[in-house]
Design a protein around this motif. Structure first.
Motif, mmCIF file in Angstrom:
data_model
loop_
_atom_site.group_PDB
_atom_site.id
_atom_site.type_symbol
_atom_site.label_atom_id
_atom_site.label_comp_id
_atom_site.label_asym_id
_atom_site.label_seq_id
_atom_site.Cartn_x
_atom_site.Cartn_y
_atom_site.Cartn_z
ATOM 1 N N GLY A 71 0.682 -0.842 -0.043
ATOM 2 C CA GLY A 71 -0.320 -0.166 0.231
ATOM 3 C C GLY A 71 0.984 1.296 -0.190
ATOM 4 O O GLY A 71 1.987 1.632 -0.532
ATOM 5 N N ASP A 72 0.201 2.262 0.777
ATOM 6 C CA ASP A 72 1.180 3.797 0.957
ATOM 7 C C ASP A 72 2.681 3.203 1.122
ATOM 8 O O ASP A 72 2.951 4.083 0.731
ATOM 9 C CB ASP A 72 0.449 4.266 1.230
ATOM 10 N N THR A 73 2.687 2.294 2.306
ATOM 11 C CA THR A 73 4.356 2.175 2.349
ATOM 12 C C THR A 73 5.295 1.757 1.761
ATOM 13 O O THR A 73 5.981 1.976 1.531
ATOM 14 C CB THR A 73 4.435 1.731 3.528
ATOM 15 N N LEU A 74 4.781 0.473 0.529
ATOM 16 C CA LEU A 74 5.541 0.853 -0.388
ATOM 17 C C LEU A 74 5.647 1.638 -1.279
ATOM 18 O O LEU A 74 7.037 2.446 -2.212
ATOM 19 C CB LEU A 74 4.674 -0.858 -1.082
ATOM 20 N N ALA A 75 4.159 2.961 -1.356
ATOM 21 C CA ALA A 75 4.558 3.769 -2.656
ATOM 22 C C ALA A 75 5.842 4.636 -2.352
ATOM 23 O O ALA A 75 6.186 5.068 -3.117
ATOM 24 C CB ALA A 75 3.303 4.086 -3.019
ATOM 25 N N TRP A 76 5.541 5.273 -0.638
ATOM 26 C CA TRP A 76 6.796 6.595 -0.602
ATOM 27 C C TRP A 76 7.780 5.029 0.114
ATOM 28 O O TRP A 76 8.874 6.240 -0.769
ATOM 29 C CB TRP A 76 5.949 6.623 0.968
ATOM 30 N N ALA A 77 8.084 4.069 0.029
ATOM 31 C CA ALA A 77 9.355 4.028 -0.040
ATOM 32 C C ALA A 77 10.331 3.541 -1.663
ATOM 33 O O ALA A 77 12.093 4.332 -1.709
ATOM 34 C CB ALA A 77 9.844 2.065 0.831
ATOM 35 N N VAL A 78 9.408 3.284 -2.617
ATOM 36 C CA VAL A 78 9.491 3.450 -3.205
ATOM 37 C C VAL A 78 10.013 4.605 -4.360
ATOM 38 O O VAL A 78 10.954 4.936 -4.755
ATOM 39 C CB VAL A 78 8.699 2.854 -4.562
ATOM 40 N N GLU A 79 9.240 5.974 -3.751
ATOM 41 C CA GLU A 79 9.271 7.030 -4.492
ATOM 42 C C GLU A 79 10.689 7.660 -3.535
ATOM 43 O O GLU A 79 11.617 8.386 -4.358
ATOM 44 C CB GLU A 79 7.920 8.529 -4.013
ATOM 45 N N LEU A 80 10.669 7.035 -2.218
ATOM 46 C CA LEU A 80 11.937 7.797 -1.187
ATOM 47 C C LEU A 80 13.055 7.607 -1.963
ATOM 48 O O LEU A 80 14.298 8.338 -2.702
ATOM 49 C CB LEU A 80 12.185 7.514 -0.161
ATOM 50 N N GLY A 81 13.054 6.201 -2.765
ATOM 51 C CA GLY A 81 14.710 5.064 -3.940
ATOM 52 C C GLY A 81 14.444 5.626 -4.873
ATOM 53 O O GLY A 81 15.638 6.139 -4.978
ATOM 54 N N ALA A 82 13.527 6.608 -5.440
ATOM 55 C CA ALA A 82 13.624 7.084 -6.896
ATOM 56 C C ALA A 82 13.758 8.636 -6.655
ATOM 57 O O ALA A 82 14.752 9.102 -7.437
ATOM 58 C CB ALA A 82 12.067 7.573 -7.207
ATOM 59 N N TRP A 83 13.766 9.089 -5.037
ATOM 60 C CA TRP A 83 14.200 10.230 -5.027
ATOM 61 C C TRP A 83 15.829 10.404 -5.161
ATOM 62 O O TRP A 83 16.215 11.284 -5.501
ATOM 63 C CB TRP A 83 13.705 11.287 -4.043
ATOM 64 N N ALA A 84 16.437 9.234 -4.100
ATOM 65 C CA ALA A 84 17.287 9.450 -4.150
ATOM 66 C C ALA A 84 18.208 9.173 -5.525
ATOM 67 O O ALA A 84 19.213 9.385 -5.621
ATOM 68 C CB ALA A 84 18.299 7.925 -3.681
ATOM 69 N N ARG A 85 17.692 7.819 -6.345
ATOM 70 C CA ARG A 85 18.663 7.677 -7.590
ATOM 71 C C ARG A 85 18.524 8.889 -8.132
ATOM 72 O O ARG A 85 19.571 9.596 -8.991
ATOM 73 C CB ARG A 85 17.643 6.896 -8.589
ATOM 74 N N LEU A 86 17.362 9.767 -8.390
ATOM 75 C CA LEU A 86 17.148 11.170 -8.834
ATOM 76 C C LEU A 86 19.023 12.101 -9.047
ATOM 77 O O LEU A 86 19.268 12.272 -9.400
ATOM 78 C CB LEU A 86 16.326 11.074 -9.141
ATOM 79 N N TRP A 87 19.004 12.052 -7.097
ATOM 80 C CA TRP A 87 19.604 13.681 -6.501
ATOM 81 C C TRP A 87 21.114 12.171 -6.765
ATOM 82 O O TRP A 87 22.052 13.326 -6.599
ATOM 83 C CB TRP A 87 19.608 13.204 -4.740
ATOM 84 N N ARG A 88 21.262 11.241 -7.518
ATOM 85 C CA ARG A 88 22.555 10.788 -7.393
ATOM 86 C C ARG A 88 23.039 10.916 -9.371
ATOM 87 O O ARG A 88 24.266 10.799 -9.655
ATOM 88 C CB ARG A 88 22.502 9.322 -7.157
ATOM 89 N N GLY A 89 21.957 11.693 -9.802
ATOM 90 C CA GLY A 89 22.516 11.820 -11.329
ATOM 91 C C GLY A 89 21.708 10.511 -12.137
ATOM 92 O O GLY A 89 22.408 10.766 -12.963
ATOM 93 N N ASP A 90 21.237 10.008 -11.992
ATOM 94 C CA ASP A 90 20.444 8.991 -12.926
ATOM 95 C C ASP A 90 18.852 8.899 -12.443
ATOM 96 O O ASP A 90 17.714 7.427 -11.819
ATOM 97 C CB ASP A 90 21.533 7.564 -11.953
#
Ligand code: ZN
Length: 377
Positions: free
Chosen positions: A249-268
């Motif tokens: 649910g929401d926990t999965l969606a937010w965890a995945v989004e946080l992972g994506a933010w980290a990737r994005l800010w690592r220039g990927d």
């Protein structure tokens, strides 16, 4: 709102809910022989016995300097106290309930029953009621299943052995033991036993699920803090740990989004997109994230407009602080603020929020500029 207690015993407030008498009466009625006298004595004895049990807990609370209050309700009694106790003291408080009922009423009644001094059938029936409630129920209550007193003792002992993870151990054990006893009760035709076992298993399972989701939420808060501090690898590690425990649910969606933010800010950005599509394909990331994605890809106008819209219109949440950092990191904080001021009162409010978020994330100069922009209104 706290309801007033109906009586006070030795300074301890006691509240009795009507459901207490309803359930007790139902437990006492023998459908084959509904004898009014013995239903009456049964209810009176049950009331006094449960009260003695709860007073046992209450006195122990008082000895440890905690003000207790007693409630008698449909499932027996509850003695609550405001304040935390060490595991050793929790063991004492849990044991004093059933041991009081055993010592004050159960064992004397058992002795009377065995002594042969009781001649009338009525007296023997009444004494056997005292024995059943105070010995039978007390022993049942000492089963190591939460929320029974035995379960509380088990949790406190496990706390001592595991250094604070006792509740978790006790809940898992409670579910297992309730399942075993439920099957045994079913095979023995004990309907009440099956119902109680199912109820205890369900209570512990739901408490376990709540605790687990609280733990995951705390870990995701950590990941969010790490992202704000630009500790991207650490944030990704925490996210991976959360994802490994298979949230939904929401926990999965937010965890995945946080992972994506980290990737994005690592220039990927491609990696970030993959994280989203693989991790939670049906979830929709926040508009703040989509805006940050556009800013990272150099689609500045789109990113600024979307970020302003998101800050003004998306419900409050941790994605907004990441959005503010993304705006500042791409040098577009002022552009987003100006865009916000075009939206109207809601936008002005959101610009104030942007200023706060920038300040909080350590972008002092940007926060100051946005503040000056707002002051000129
Ligand atoms: Zn108790």
């Amino acid at each position: 709102m706290a309801r007033r207690s109906q009586l006070t015993i030795a300074g301890i407030p006691v509240r009795v809910e009507p459901t207490f008498f309803v359930i007790i009466a139902l437990l006492g009625v023998n459908p084959l022989d509904p004898e009014p006298l013995f239903i009456g004595t049964w209810i009176a004895i049950a009331f006094v016995s449960v009260l003695v049990h709860e007073l046992g807990h209450a006195v122990a609370f008082r000895i440890y300097g905690i003000r207790p209050s007693i409630t008698l309700h449909g499932f027996g009694g509850l003695t609550a106290g405001n304040g935390a106790l060490s595991p050793a003291r929790r063991i004492v408080v849990s044991l004093t309930g059933p041991l009081s009922a055993l010592a004050v009423l159960g064992l004397p009644a058992l002795w009377l029953d065995r002594s042969g001094v009781l001649s009338s059938v009525e007296a023997r029936t009444i004494v056997s009621q005292v024995v059943w409630i105070n010995i039978g129920w007390s022993l049942l209550n000492l089963l190591p299943i939460l929320p029974l007193d035995g379960g509380r003792v088990f949790a406190a002992v496990a706390d001592l052995l595991t250094g604070g993870r006792g509740r978790r151990v006790a809940e898992v054990f409670s579910v297992a033991l309730a399942a075993v006893l439920g099957i045994w009760a079913f095979r023995s035709g004990l309907v009440l036993g099956v119902v109680l076992a199912a109820m205890f298993a369900a209570m512990n399972l739901s408490s376990r699920a709540r605790a687990r989701s609280d733990e995951l939420a705390a870990q995701l808060q950590d990941a969010h803090r790490l992202l704000l501090a630009h500790r991207l690898e650490d944030a990704e590690e925490v996210v991976q740990r959360v994802l490994a425990s298979r949230p939904a649910g929401d926990t999965l969606a937010w965890a995945v989004e946080l992972g994506a933010w980290a990737r994005l800010w690592r220039g990927d950005p491609a990696g970030a997109d993959l994280v989203l599509r693989r991790g939670a394909p049906t979830a929709v990331p926040s508009h703040c994230y989509r805006a940050a994605e556009a800013l990272a890809a150099g689609r500045t106008d789109e990113g600024v407009a979307l970020m302003a819209w998101a800050l003004a219109n998306e419900p409050p949440g941790p994605a907004k602080s990441l959005g503010a950092v993304a705006a500042a990191g791409s040098g577009q904080a002022m552009a987003v603020a100006r865009e916000l001021l075009l939206i109207g009162p809601q936008g002005v409010q959101a610009a104030g929020l942007l200023r706060q978020l920038l300040e909080h994330a350590g972008y002092r100069a940007e926060a100051l500029s946005v503040g000056q922009l707002l002051a000129r209104l």
